[in-house]
Write an enzyme that holds these catalytic residues in place. Structure first.
Site, short mmCIF file in Angstrom:
data_model
loop_
_atom_site.label_atom_id
_atom_site.label_comp_id
_atom_site.label_asym_id
_atom_site.label_seq_id
_atom_site.Cartn_x
_atom_site.Cartn_y
_atom_site.Cartn_z
N GLU A 172 47.38 42.32 31.63
CA GLU A 172 48.77 42.09 31.25
C GLU A 172 49.08 42.80 29.92
OE1 GLU A 172 50.72 40.92 33.29
OE2 GLU A 172 49.44 39.79 34.67
N ARG A 182 57.58 27.36 38.99
CA ARG A 182 57.96 27.25 40.41
C ARG A 182 57.35 26.00 41.03
NH1 ARG A 182 55.67 29.09 44.79
NH2 ARG A 182 54.15 30.39 43.70
N CYS A 228 49.93 30.72 32.89
CA CYS A 228 49.20 31.89 32.38
C CYS A 228 50.04 32.66 31.36
CB CYS A 228 48.79 32.82 33.52
SG CYS A 228 47.41 32.17 34.46
N HIS A 254 44.92 38.92 34.66
CA HIS A 254 45.01 38.18 35.93
C HIS A 254 43.99 38.77 36.91
CE1 HIS A 254 49.09 36.14 35.30
NE2 HIS A 254 48.32 35.21 35.84
N1 PCA Z 1 47.00 31.08 37.24
C1 PCA Z 1 48.31 30.49 36.96
C2 PCA Z 1 48.04 29.37 35.99
C3 PCA Z 1 46.57 29.15 36.02
C4 PCA Z 1 46.01 30.30 36.74
O1 PCA Z 1 44.82 30.53 36.90
C5 PCA Z 1 49.33 31.51 36.48
O2 PCA Z 1 49.21 32.70 36.83
O3 PCA Z 1 50.24 31.16 35.75
#
Ligand code: PCA
Length: 219
Positions: A85, A95, A148, A171
């Site tokens: 990111e 959501r 996240c 991610h």
């Molecule tokens: N993914 C979620 C929150 C925790 C995770 O592992 C997100 O992308 O916000």
């Protein structure tokens, strides 16, 4: 040098959410706990997938470890690549409820703070390192508006207030075991995720001036 004297990389992962029984982010980061990467000592920290509690836990871990580098890691089900990111925004718009039942809509992560932060980790060098290791990777320009992004934003905000602290977020896809029941979802083996994190962290630790290679998107 004794491992305890090395600067620290604080590496966070989340617990399962949204009906899943496993979260690849914690599975991957916990395997790097205690490792020495690029002259740093890695401390892995589990965060709850809950807006408020995750931030409290992050602050406690920062007080305890005084990291030089922070990298948050989270599951992005549906993404096919290790996804660095570049940006985090000051917005919560959930959501689904978080693991504590909270579902904030249109609330700031930190009231009065800037609209967004860019990661100050060398994301291009980290991307190139993962690709050179033979792993599918990409730069992403949205971390979403859920827990996240909340943690990514908080890390960047807190890092901006501390000299010599750099932060970012990655991610990662589903694990193959999660994708068994999901017909069209891409997945990645845990060992590839761990290897990707390790080479990306090494690049983060050793790169002072980021590379200038194109990794933008058209839309
Ligand atoms: N993914 C979620 C929150 C925790 C995770 O592992 C997100 O992308 O916000």
């Amino acid at each position: 040098m004794a491992t305890s004297k090395l600067p620290t990389i604080l590496l966070t992962g989340f617990d399962p959410f949204g009906g899943e029984s496993i979260n690849p982010s914690w599975e991957a980061v916990r395997l790097l706990h205690g490792k020495r990467i690029g002259g740093h000592r890695v401390v892995a920290q589990l965060l709850p997938t809950a807006f408020e509690a995750s931030l409290r836990q992050l602050k406690a871990a920062m007080r305890e470890t005084r990291p030089a580098i922070m990298l948050g890691v989270g599951q992005a089900g549906g993404r096919a690549r290790l996804s660095l990111e570049r940006v985090a925004i000051n917005l919560q718009d959930a959501r689904i409820p978080d693991n504590a039942g909270a579902q904030p809509v249109d609330e700031p992560v930190i009231a009065g703070a800037p609209a967004a932060y860019f990661s100050d980790l060398p994301v291009k060098a980290m991307l190139a390192a993962m690709q050179a290791a033979g792993l599918p990777a990409e730069i992403s320009y949205t971390a979403g508006t859920y827990v996240c992004n909340h943690i990514a934003y908080a890390m960047l905000h807190l890092a901006a207030q501390r000299r010599g602290v750099r932060a970012g977020f990655m991610h990662i896809p589903y694990l193959p075991s999660q994708a068994v029941a999901l017909r069209h979802a891409p997945s990645m083996a845990l060992e590839d995720m761990v290897r990707g994190l390790a080479v990306a962290l090494r690049a983060a630790a050793l790169t002072r001036v980021d590379r200038q290679i194109s990794a933008g998107t058209l839309n």
